[in-house]
Design a protein around this motif. Structure first.
Motif, PDB file in Angstrom:
ATOM      1  N   ASN A 148      -3.668 -16.989 -15.127  1.00 47.04           N
ATOM      2  CA  ASN A 148      -3.745 -15.542 -14.961  1.00 47.04           C
ATOM      3  C   ASN A 148      -3.768 -15.224 -13.464  1.00 47.04           C
ATOM      4  OD1 ASN A 148      -4.794 -12.856 -14.665  1.00 47.04           O
ATOM      5  ND2 ASN A 148      -5.581 -12.961 -16.747  1.00 47.04           N
ATOM      6  N   GLU A 149      -2.832 -14.398 -13.029  1.00 50.20           N
ATOM      7  CA  GLU A 149      -2.697 -14.096 -11.601  1.00 50.20           C
ATOM      8  C   GLU A 149      -3.998 -13.614 -10.980  1.00 50.20           C
ATOM      9  OE1 GLU A 149      -0.656 -14.399  -8.228  1.00 50.20           O
ATOM     10  OE2 GLU A 149       0.190 -14.848 -10.198  1.00 50.20           O
ATOM     11  N   ALA A 150      -4.762 -12.824 -11.719  1.00 50.16           N
ATOM     12  CA  ALA A 150      -5.996 -12.259 -11.180  1.00 50.16           C
ATOM     13  C   ALA A 150      -7.102 -13.285 -11.018  1.00 50.16           C
ATOM     14  CB  ALA A 150      -6.487 -11.132 -12.092  1.00 50.16           C
ATOM     15  N   TRP A 151      -6.959 -14.440 -11.669  1.00 50.37           N
ATOM     16  CA  TRP A 151      -7.999 -15.473 -11.618  1.00 50.37           C
ATOM     17  C   TRP A 151      -7.607 -16.677 -10.765  1.00 50.37           C
ATOM     18  CZ3 TRP A 151     -12.802 -15.256 -14.269  1.00 50.37           C
ATOM     19  CH2 TRP A 151     -12.974 -14.086 -15.034  1.00 50.37           C
ATOM     20  N   LYS A 152      -6.361 -16.721 -10.320  1.00 47.37           N
ATOM     21  CA  LYS A 152      -5.901 -17.874  -9.539  1.00 47.37           C
ATOM     22  C   LYS A 152      -6.698 -18.051  -8.250  1.00 47.37           C
ATOM     23  CE  LYS A 152      -1.139 -18.291 -11.187  1.00 47.37           C
ATOM     24  NZ  LYS A 152       0.293 -18.229 -10.817  1.00 47.37           N
ATOM     25  N   VAL A 153      -7.174 -16.944  -7.696  1.00 39.62           N
ATOM     26  CA  VAL A 153      -7.901 -17.005  -6.426  1.00 39.62           C
ATOM     27  C   VAL A 153      -9.197 -17.817  -6.542  1.00 39.62           C
ATOM     28  CG1 VAL A 153      -9.180 -14.861  -6.864  1.00 39.62           C
ATOM     29  CG2 VAL A 153      -8.754 -15.608  -4.503  1.00 39.62           C
ATOM     30  N   ILE A 154      -9.752 -17.923  -7.752  1.00 36.43           N
ATOM     31  CA  ILE A 154     -10.999 -18.680  -7.919  1.00 36.43           C
ATOM     32  C   ILE A 154     -10.793 -19.932  -8.778  1.00 36.43           C
ATOM     33  CG2 ILE A 154     -12.457 -16.633  -7.673  1.00 36.43           C
ATOM     34  CD1 ILE A 154     -12.915 -16.952 -10.795  1.00 36.43           C
ATOM     35  N   ARG A 155      -9.545 -20.344  -8.954  1.00 35.24           N
ATOM     36  CA  ARG A 155      -9.289 -21.478  -9.846  1.00 35.24           C
ATOM     37  C   ARG A 155      -9.971 -22.762  -9.369  1.00 35.24           C
ATOM     38  NH1 ARG A 155      -4.462 -20.382  -7.290  1.00 35.24           N
ATOM     39  NH2 ARG A 155      -3.476 -22.051  -6.081  1.00 35.24           N
ATOM     40  N   VAL A 156     -10.085 -22.945  -8.059  1.00 32.41           N
ATOM     41  CA  VAL A 156     -10.763 -24.151  -7.557  1.00 32.41           C
ATOM     42  C   VAL A 156     -12.235 -24.140  -7.964  1.00 32.41           C
ATOM     43  CG1 VAL A 156     -11.501 -25.408  -5.489  1.00 32.41           C
ATOM     44  CG2 VAL A 156      -9.182 -24.466  -5.623  1.00 32.41           C
ATOM     45  N   ARG A 157     -12.872 -22.976  -7.818  1.00 34.28           N
ATOM     46  CA  ARG A 157     -14.279 -22.866  -8.202  1.00 34.28           C
ATOM     47  C   ARG A 157     -14.459 -23.058  -9.702  1.00 34.28           C
ATOM     48  NH1 ARG A 157     -15.739 -17.279  -5.437  1.00 34.28           N
ATOM     49  NH2 ARG A 157     -13.464 -17.170  -5.203  1.00 34.28           N
ATOM     50  N   LEU A 158     -13.513 -22.551 -10.466  1.00 34.84           N
ATOM     51  CA  LEU A 158     -13.587 -22.730 -11.919  1.00 34.84           C
ATOM     52  C   LEU A 158     -13.509 -24.209 -12.278  1.00 34.84           C
ATOM     53  CD1 LEU A 158     -11.244 -19.859 -13.199  1.00 34.84           C
ATOM     54  CD2 LEU A 158     -13.702 -20.057 -13.620  1.00 34.84           C
ATOM     55  N   PHE A 159     -12.541 -24.909 -11.685  1.00 33.44           N
ATOM     56  CA  PHE A 159     -12.350 -26.319 -12.012  1.00 33.44           C
ATOM     57  C   PHE A 159     -13.499 -27.186 -11.491  1.00 33.44           C
ATOM     58  CE2 PHE A 159      -7.639 -25.296 -12.264  1.00 33.44           C
ATOM     59  CZ  PHE A 159      -7.595 -25.407 -13.640  1.00 33.44           C
ATOM     60  N   TRP A 202     -20.747 -22.370 -13.789  1.00 38.78           N
ATOM     61  CA  TRP A 202     -19.485 -21.870 -14.325  1.00 38.78           C
ATOM     62  C   TRP A 202     -19.633 -20.448 -14.845  1.00 38.78           C
ATOM     63  CZ3 TRP A 202     -17.644 -20.590 -19.312  1.00 38.78           C
ATOM     64  CH2 TRP A 202     -16.247 -20.499 -19.426  1.00 38.78           C
ATOM     65  N   ILE A 203     -20.751 -20.159 -15.509  1.00 40.85           N
ATOM     66  CA  ILE A 203     -20.996 -18.819 -16.047  1.00 40.85           C
ATOM     67  C   ILE A 203     -21.042 -17.790 -14.922  1.00 40.85           C
ATOM     68  CG2 ILE A 203     -22.764 -17.362 -17.121  1.00 40.85           C
ATOM     69  CD1 ILE A 203     -23.432 -19.778 -18.913  1.00 40.85           C
ATOM     70  N   LEU A 204     -21.682 -18.129 -13.820  1.00 44.75           N
ATOM     71  CA  LEU A 204     -21.771 -17.208 -12.685  1.00 44.75           C
ATOM     72  C   LEU A 204     -20.394 -16.941 -12.081  1.00 44.75           C
ATOM     73  CD1 LEU A 204     -24.980 -18.438 -10.809  1.00 44.75           C
ATOM     74  CD2 LEU A 204     -24.694 -16.334 -12.128  1.00 44.75           C
ATOM     75  N   ILE A 205     -19.572 -17.972 -11.980  1.00 39.33           N
ATOM     76  CA  ILE A 205     -18.228 -17.808 -11.425  1.00 39.33           C
ATOM     77  C   ILE A 205     -17.415 -16.851 -12.294  1.00 39.33           C
ATOM     78  CG2 ILE A 205     -16.042 -18.959 -10.928  1.00 39.33           C
ATOM     79  CD1 ILE A 205     -18.227 -19.569  -8.903  1.00 39.33           C
ATOM     80  N   VAL A 206     -17.461 -17.058 -13.606  1.00 37.92           N
ATOM     81  CA  VAL A 206     -16.705 -16.208 -14.533  1.00 37.92           C
ATOM     82  C   VAL A 206     -17.231 -14.778 -14.520  1.00 37.92           C
ATOM     83  CG1 VAL A 206     -16.172 -15.776 -16.972  1.00 37.92           C
ATOM     84  CG2 VAL A 206     -16.013 -18.096 -16.047  1.00 37.92           C
ATOM     85  N   GLY A 207     -18.541 -14.628 -14.636  1.00 38.28           N
ATOM     86  CA  GLY A 207     -19.134 -13.297 -14.719  1.00 38.28           C
ATOM     87  C   GLY A 207     -18.955 -12.468 -13.465  1.00 38.28           C
ATOM     88  N   THR A 208     -19.215 -13.062 -12.312  1.00 43.19           N
ATOM     89  CA  THR A 208     -19.110 -12.304 -11.064  1.00 43.19           C
ATOM     90  C   THR A 208     -17.660 -11.942 -10.744  1.00 43.19           C
ATOM     91  OG1 THR A 208     -19.101 -14.395  -9.807  1.00 43.19           O
ATOM     92  CG2 THR A 208     -21.214 -13.260 -10.066  1.00 43.19           C
TER      93      THR A 208
END
Length: 220
Positions: A148-159, A202-208
């Motif tokens: 998702n384009e809007a989430w690519k900016v945090i993909r490293v943090r997600l992974f 992970w929850i904080l990354i997604v929620g924020t």
């Protein structure tokens, strides 16, 4: 086509806030139980055993909050990870939340109780605990969100945060003795605590990030 922005319905923003807040409160309560019930050695006694102490209701509440946090995160993710990987991850996340709810309702047996002597409540608690595969869900959902384009900016943090939970889960499994005999020389309790607290990252990354997207696109 994957929606590049967060669904602006009020429930999405509410779910994001609820996921973060309930997750943080869960960790705070869990941390406080280490001081309120010091009789449970945190290196080898499971967190579920706090429900057996004088402040057992707090452990029930903590499990409930963790389930709410996962369910709320799932609500946010539902409109953002619209591919097969995301849907599989969401199903696993939902099953994990159900498992934690079961664990919250049924009190565990003391770790010294053998499987043959386990009570109905203890068996149900164990079933609930075995349904929790949040790390697997987090990793699959992270792959889905990364598209998702809007989430690519945090993909490293997600992974990174999802990967940490996977690694700790593997280390936790390795701590479980083959003969089922737990004792001070088994660090399952310690790794179990680290594992479940790692969910919060992970929850904080997604929620924020979900809340950030909402602020950027309030009228979408």
């Amino acid at each position: 086509m994957i929606n590049p922005v967060l669904n602006a319905k009020p429930i999405s923003a509410l779910a994001a806030r609820l996921s973060v807040i309930s997750g943080v409160i869960f960790v705070i309560i869990l941390g406080s139980l280490h001081f309120l019930e010091p009789e449970f050695d945190p290196t080898w006694r499971f967190i579920s055993e706090y429900a057996l102490g004088n402040f057992g209701w707090l452990m029930h509440l903590a499990f409930g909050l963790l389930a709410v946090s996962l369910i709320s995160a799932g609500i946010v993710i539902l409109s953002q990870a619209r591919n097969i990987t995301g849907y599989i991850g969401l199903v696993i996340l939902g099953l994990s939340a159900i498992g934690i709810i079961i664990a919250a309702i049924f009190v565990t047996d003391p770790i010294s109780v053998t499987p043959d002597d386990a009570t109905f409540s203890g068996k149900m608690h164990s079933i609930g605990a075995t349904l929790d595969y949040t790390p697997v869900a987090a990793l699959l959902i992270s792959f889905a969100l990364a598209r998702n384009e809007a989430w690519k900016v945090i993909r490293v943090r997600l992974f990174v945060t999802a990967g940490i939970t996977i690694i700790i889960m593997a280390l936790f499994i390795l701590q479980i003795p083959h003969d089922g005999q737990f004792g001070p020389n088994v660090l399952a309790g310690l790794f179990g605590r680290i594992l479940i607290v790692s969910y919060l990252g992970w929850i904080l990354i997604v929620g924020t990030h979900a809340l950030k997207l909402r602020r950027q696109n309030p009228k979408v």
